[in-house]
Scaffold this motif. Structure first.
Motif, PDB file in Angstrom:
ATOM      1  N   THR A 188       0.830  -1.206   0.000  1.00 21.36           N
ATOM      2  CA  THR A 188       0.000   0.000   0.000  1.00 21.36           C
ATOM      3  C   THR A 188       0.866   1.257   0.000  1.00 21.36           C
ATOM      4  O   THR A 188       0.564   2.242  -0.673  1.00 21.36           O
ATOM      5  N   HIS A 189       1.968   1.239   0.776  1.00 24.82           N
ATOM      6  CA  HIS A 189       2.829   2.424   0.853  1.00 24.82           C
ATOM      7  C   HIS A 189       3.539   2.671  -0.481  1.00 24.82           C
ATOM      8  O   HIS A 189       3.697   3.813  -0.900  1.00 24.82           O
ATOM      9  N   PHE A 190       3.956   1.595  -1.146  1.00 26.45           N
ATOM     10  CA  PHE A 190       4.529   1.748  -2.492  1.00 26.45           C
ATOM     11  C   PHE A 190       3.493   2.340  -3.445  1.00 26.45           C
ATOM     12  O   PHE A 190       3.805   3.211  -4.260  1.00 26.45           O
ATOM     13  N   ALA A 191       2.261   1.840  -3.333  1.00 25.78           N
ATOM     14  CA  ALA A 191       1.216   2.303  -4.255  1.00 25.78           C
ATOM     15  C   ALA A 191       0.926   3.788  -4.046  1.00 25.78           C
ATOM     16  O   ALA A 191       0.750   4.541  -5.015  1.00 25.78           O
ATOM     17  N   ARG A 192       0.910   4.230  -2.791  1.00 24.19           N
ATOM     18  CA  ARG A 192       0.656   5.665  -2.536  1.00 24.19           C
ATOM     19  C   ARG A 192       1.763   6.516  -3.155  1.00 24.19           C
ATOM     20  O   ARG A 192       1.498   7.555  -3.758  1.00 24.19           O
ATOM     21  N   PHE A 193       2.999   6.065  -2.984  1.00 17.60           N
ATOM     22  CA  PHE A 193       4.138   6.791  -3.563  1.00 17.60           C
ATOM     23  C   PHE A 193       3.998   6.874  -5.089  1.00 17.60           C
ATOM     24  O   PHE A 193       4.225   7.926  -5.699  1.00 17.60           O
ATOM     25  N   MET A 194       3.593   5.773  -5.701  1.00 19.71           N
ATOM     26  CA  MET A 194       3.534   5.757  -7.165  1.00 19.71           C
ATOM     27  C   MET A 194       2.394   6.604  -7.710  1.00 19.71           C
ATOM     28  O   MET A 194       2.519   7.201  -8.784  1.00 19.71           O
ATOM     29  N   VAL A 195       1.296   6.695  -6.967  1.00 23.16           N
ATOM     30  CA  VAL A 195       0.220   7.604  -7.370  1.00 23.16           C
ATOM     31  C   VAL A 195       0.702   9.047  -7.218  1.00 23.16           C
ATOM     32  O   VAL A 195       0.517   9.885  -8.118  1.00 23.16           O
ATOM     33  N   GLU A 196       1.375   9.323  -6.088  1.00 26.58           N
ATOM     34  CA  GLU A 196       1.896  10.679  -5.844  1.00 26.58           C
ATOM     35  C   GLU A 196       2.800  11.126  -6.994  1.00 26.58           C
ATOM     36  O   GLU A 196       2.724  12.257  -7.468  1.00 26.58           O
ATOM     37  N   ARG A 197       3.664  10.218  -7.476  1.00 28.32           N
ATOM     38  CA  ARG A 197       4.605  10.564  -8.539  1.00 28.32           C
ATOM     39  C   ARG A 197       4.021  10.466  -9.936  1.00 28.32           C
ATOM     40  O   ARG A 197       4.723  10.681 -10.919  1.00 28.32           O
ATOM     41  N   GLY A 198       2.745  10.089 -10.015  1.00 26.06           N
ATOM     42  CA  GLY A 198       2.084  10.095 -11.311  1.00 26.06           C
ATOM     43  C   GLY A 198       2.341   8.879 -12.183  1.00 26.06           C
ATOM     44  O   GLY A 198       2.012   8.887 -13.369  1.00 26.06           O
ATOM     45  N   TYR A 199       2.899   7.802 -11.608  1.00 21.59           N
ATOM     46  CA  TYR A 199       3.097   6.587 -12.418  1.00 21.59           C
ATOM     47  C   TYR A 199       1.757   5.957 -12.769  1.00 21.59           C
ATOM     48  O   TYR A 199       1.623   5.314 -13.811  1.00 21.59           O
ATOM     49  N   CYS A 200       0.792   6.100 -11.867  1.00 27.96           N
ATOM     50  CA  CYS A 200      -0.572   5.624 -12.118  1.00 27.96           C
ATOM     51  C   CYS A 200      -1.536   6.637 -11.516  1.00 27.96           C
ATOM     52  O   CYS A 200      -1.170   7.392 -10.614  1.00 27.96           O
ATOM     53  N   LYS A 201      -2.792   6.599 -11.996  1.00 25.69           N
ATOM     54  CA  LYS A 201      -3.773   7.571 -11.479  1.00 25.69           C
ATOM     55  C   LYS A 201      -4.373   7.118 -10.153  1.00 25.69           C
ATOM     56  O   LYS A 201      -4.739   7.939  -9.323  1.00 25.69           O
ATOM     57  N   THR A 202      -4.534   5.797  -9.980  1.00 24.46           N
ATOM     58  CA  THR A 202      -5.198   5.297  -8.772  1.00 24.46           C
ATOM     59  C   THR A 202      -4.371   4.164  -8.155  1.00 24.46           C
ATOM     60  O   THR A 202      -3.544   3.536  -8.833  1.00 24.46           O
ATOM     61  N   MET A 203      -4.667   3.905  -6.889  1.00 25.74           N
ATOM     62  CA  MET A 203      -4.040   2.777  -6.193  1.00 25.74           C
ATOM     63  C   MET A 203      -4.354   1.473  -6.931  1.00 25.74           C
ATOM     64  O   MET A 203      -3.494   0.616  -7.119  1.00 25.74           O
ATOM     65  N   GLN A 204      -5.628   1.338  -7.326  1.00 28.31           N
ATOM     66  CA  GLN A 204      -6.037   0.113  -8.011  1.00 28.31           C
ATOM     67  C   GLN A 204      -5.200  -0.100  -9.274  1.00 28.31           C
ATOM     68  O   GLN A 204      -4.756  -1.217  -9.563  1.00 28.31           O
ATOM     69  N   ALA A 205      -4.928   0.993  -9.988  1.00 31.67           N
ATOM     70  CA  ALA A 205      -4.132   0.878 -11.212  1.00 31.67           C
ATOM     71  C   ALA A 205      -2.703   0.420 -10.896  1.00 31.67           C
ATOM     72  O   ALA A 205      -2.109  -0.355 -11.650  1.00 31.67           O
ATOM     73  N   VAL A 206      -2.154   0.878  -9.773  1.00 33.67           N
ATOM     74  CA  VAL A 206      -0.805   0.431  -9.396  1.00 33.67           C
ATOM     75  C   VAL A 206      -0.804  -1.074  -9.141  1.00 33.67           C
ATOM     76  O   VAL A 206       0.093  -1.800  -9.592  1.00 33.67           O
ATOM     77  N   PHE A 207      -1.838  -1.553  -8.423  1.00 33.81           N
ATOM     78  CA  PHE A 207      -1.907  -2.998  -8.155  1.00 33.81           C
ATOM     79  C   PHE A 207      -2.130  -3.765  -9.459  1.00 33.81           C
ATOM     80  O   PHE A 207      -1.531  -4.811  -9.681  1.00 33.81           O
TER      81      PHE A 207
END
Ligand code: AMP
Ligand code: MN
Ligand code: MN
Ligand code: MN
Length: 282
Positions: free
Chosen positions: A140-159
């Protein structure tokens, strides 16, 4: 069969102690404001939020149930076992949780290595900045970081793209054994609950084996109503509870106002014929 009382019960959620964004006292206030009458905090693999959560919950007049969500590896995949009514000071439980948390740091390093190879640098430090506890770093913490940096729009998209099971940056944890998790929960006075069974990617035969083994080990309950289940899954796991004689539990699995599908206290009631895991705690 006693029916579940008409209480607003929410027995599954996360604070900053694991991968939620609200501190335990703020979660207690939100639960109360949303009408919750019986409430459990169930952080992943960590009990240190329970004293604060319990104190504030009781001051607000809610019935507090000390809880935990233990990461377990069963048949090569992760299963979450919620413990309810545990004694947070129990030595064997705490020792077991320390061992699970220790494995998280090394796993997080590996996740960061995978992400770097996929073009996402510095994610260990990035995830760490979101982790309230540096020893409890989660996807979850990785996903929040990646949304913050714009790699994905949502947490779900990161997963979906990176961190979900079988996705390229997922590193499976090596968590507790099912038998040990149940022993810690039972020895510390709690009841064991299979969390969000609808989320596990097992075959029907494997599900049968999991439920059989859980029952043999004295497992008491499964989550029927959870933020992770669809309405069809409410029905499906109510049937599992009836078939196996499990009690039923109910919890939002709330993590964050912006991320969670269900807010604290916003769940439908359990089917009236099921025996609630809290039926004799009211
Ligand atoms: P970990 O314990 O590090 O494997 O992380 C598991 C956590 O990731 C779960 O407790 C959820 O909070 C979160 N999670 C897992 N799958 C998803 C998903 N598809 N979307 C959003 N969050 C997820
Ligand atoms: Mn979580
Ligand atoms: Mn879970
Ligand atoms: Mn959870």
């Amino acid at each position: 069969m006693p029916s579940a009382p008409n209480l607003n019960v929410d027995l599954h959620c996360h604070s900053t102690v694991s991968d939620g964004v609200l501190e335990p006292h703020a979660l207690a206030r939100r639960a109360h404001a949303n009408g919750v009458q019986m409430w459990a905090l169930t952080d992943h693999d960590e009990v240190s939020g329970l004293p604060q959560a319990g104190q504030v919950a009781r001051e607000l007049g809610m019935q507090f149930v000390p809880g935990i969500e233990i990461s377990v590896t069963w048949s090569g995949k992760t299963v979450h076992i919620v413990g309810l009514g545990i004694d947070a000071g129990h030595a064997a439980l705490n020792q077991g949780l320390v061992e699970i948390r220790t494995g998280r740091v090394e796993r997080a390093r590996k996740i960061a290595d995978r992400l770097r190879d996929l073009g996402v640098p510095d994610s260990y430090e990035g995830a760490l900045a979101y982790a309230g506890n540096p020893l409890l770093i989660s996807r979850t913490h990785f996903a929040r970081f990646m949304v913050e940096r714009g790699y994905c729009k949502t947490m779900q998209a990161v997963f979906d793209k990176y961190l979900g099971d079988h996705k390229p940056a997922n590193v499976s944890g090596s968590w507790a054994k099912l038998a040990n998790a149940l022993a810690w929960i039972h020895d510390s006075g709690g009841r064991a609950v299979i969390a969000h069974p609808g989320r596990y990617n097992y075959t029907p035969v494997q599900f049968g084996a999991l439920f059989d083994e859980f029952k043999q080990l004295g497992g008491e309950a499964i989550e029927v109503i959870t933020g992770s289940h669809s309405v069809d899954q409410y029905r499906q796991y109510a049937d599992v509870a009836r078939r196996y004689g499990f009690m039923a539990s109910c919890g939002s699995d709330f993590h964050s106002p912006g991320e969670s599908r269900k807010d604290l206290g916003s769940l439908p009631l359990l089917p009236a014929d099921l025996r609630a895991v809290w039926h004799d705690w009211v």
